[in-house]
Design a protein around this motif. Structure first.
Motif, PDB file in Angstrom:
ATOM      1  N   ASP A 211      30.268  58.695  87.280  1.00  0.00           N
ATOM      2  CA  ASP A 211      31.589  58.297  87.785  1.00  0.00           C
ATOM      3  C   ASP A 211      32.668  58.382  86.716  1.00  0.00           C
ATOM      4  O   ASP A 211      33.815  58.745  87.009  1.00  0.00           O
ATOM      5  N   ARG A 214      34.253  61.812  86.499  1.00  0.00           N
ATOM      6  CA  ARG A 214      35.200  62.054  87.595  1.00  0.00           C
ATOM      7  C   ARG A 214      36.483  61.266  87.396  1.00  0.00           C
ATOM      8  O   ARG A 214      37.578  61.743  87.703  1.00  0.00           O
ATOM      9  N   ARG A 217      38.680  63.057  84.822  1.00  0.00           N
ATOM     10  CA  ARG A 217      39.348  64.215  85.408  1.00  0.00           C
ATOM     11  C   ARG A 217      40.479  63.786  86.331  1.00  0.00           C
ATOM     12  O   ARG A 217      41.551  64.405  86.342  1.00  0.00           O
ATOM     13  N   SER A 218      40.254  62.718  87.100  1.00  0.00           N
ATOM     14  CA  SER A 218      41.287  62.258  88.027  1.00  0.00           C
ATOM     15  C   SER A 218      42.503  61.696  87.291  1.00  0.00           C
ATOM     16  O   SER A 218      43.615  61.700  87.834  1.00  0.00           O
TER      17      SER A 218
END
Length: 314
Positions: A211, A214, A217-218
């Motif tokens: 997680d 991710r 990146r977000s």
């Protein structure tokens, strides 16, 4: 962190002490008389007794062990029965040769192997991943001694690009040293490089699904920062473990490479000493190799603590 390091150092000392007992016991359990092998079958009883007394082989085994171990603490390795010289300088000279081959091979294996593993993980399922995986499998499955002989035949005997055998220190003749090191360094690095590639790919694939990757990146972090800073650091624990194991293999397992390319390193010396039952030299050489491997494992344990703080806290 200091307590963590002290605990690992004490464990390393215990391991080395156990290695000295094991090596001493195995060597003396082997059949054959080293003095008789050295003097030949025509040696007289007086000559055999003289050399046994000179090298301390007439003493009881426990006395021989404690005498040898006591001399080690003084920095004295004794005299070689085969080479007829002080073992300390002899091992140092041979170790320099082995390290000259092993260190460049290790650096190449780590650099290229990790890079290929990262690329395979990033491009998982694509042609690059398949190509790198196939290369890694071939590298792990190919016998080093067979490939070394094949490369000597192609690049040395057929094409004449590289010397067939021999070793030269870079400080003596840099160009000749590089030409002589190309094949042995490449062959020694091949297997570990494949292992690093596979292990890095496996570790990276497990991490990049997490997680926090991710989330990074977000939040708009660049792909390079996500991969090489966040993902790679968390994937380093299993890779560092393999690094310690492979470096130990390169230090103690380069016997085949040294035999094929006629390199006067630790491996060649150890084979000669074992065949001639040179107790002092075999015991001291194996102790140095075991010490080097134990040091590698100690550095790996310390690196764990810096990579993941949870390890040193526990």
């Amino acid at each position: 962190m200091v307590t963590f390091i002290i605990r690992r150092v004490l464990q390393t000392i215990v391991v080395i002490l156990l290695v000295t007992v094991l090596v001493f016991s195995i060597m003396h359990l082997m059949p054959g008389d080293p003095v008789l092998m050295f003097l030949g079958p025509d040696a007289s009883v007086e000559q055999i007794d003289h050399y046994k007394k000179q090298f301390g082989l007439d003493l009881p085994l426990p006395v021989q062990y404690f005498k040898w171990a006591g001399n080690l603490f003084k920095g004295e390795f004794g005299d070689s029965l085969v080479y007829r010289q002080d073992i300390g300088p002899l091992i140092l000279a041979k170790l320099k040769v082995t390290l000259t081959i092993a260190i460049p091979a290790f650096v190449i294996a780590v650099t290229i192997g990790m890079f290929l593993g990262i690329m395979a993980a990033i491009y998982r399922g694509r042609w690059a991943d398949s190509f790198i995986t196939v290369l890694a499998n071939i590298g792990m499955a190919t016998p080093t001694f067979w490939l070394s002989i094949l490369c000597v035949y192609i690049f040395s005997l057929t094409l004449g690009w590289l010397p067939v055998q021999g070793f030269t220190f870079p400080s003596e003749d840099f160009a000749l040293a590089v030409r002589r090191m190309v094949l042995p360094v490449s062959m020694l690095a091949l297997g570990p490089m494949a292992v690093f590639a596979r292990q890095t790919r496996s570790a990276m694939l497990e991490i990049i699904r997490q997680d926090f990757i991710r989330t990074g990146r977000s939040k708009g972090l660049g792909e390079r920062r996500v991969i090489y800073v966040h993902a790679l650091r968390n994937a380093l624990i299993p890779v560092v473990t393999v690094m310690g194991m492979q470096l130990g293999y390169m230090l103690g397992g380069s016997v085949l490479i040294e035999q094929v390319f006629v390199i006067p390193g630790m491996g060649s010396m150890l084979i000669t000493a074992i065949l001639n039952k040179d107790y002092q030299l075999v015991q001291s050489a194996v102790l140095v190799i075991a010490g080097g491997i134990s040091l590698c494992n100690l550095l790996v344990d310390i690196a764990y603590g810096y990579i993941d703080p949870r390890i040193r806290i526990s």
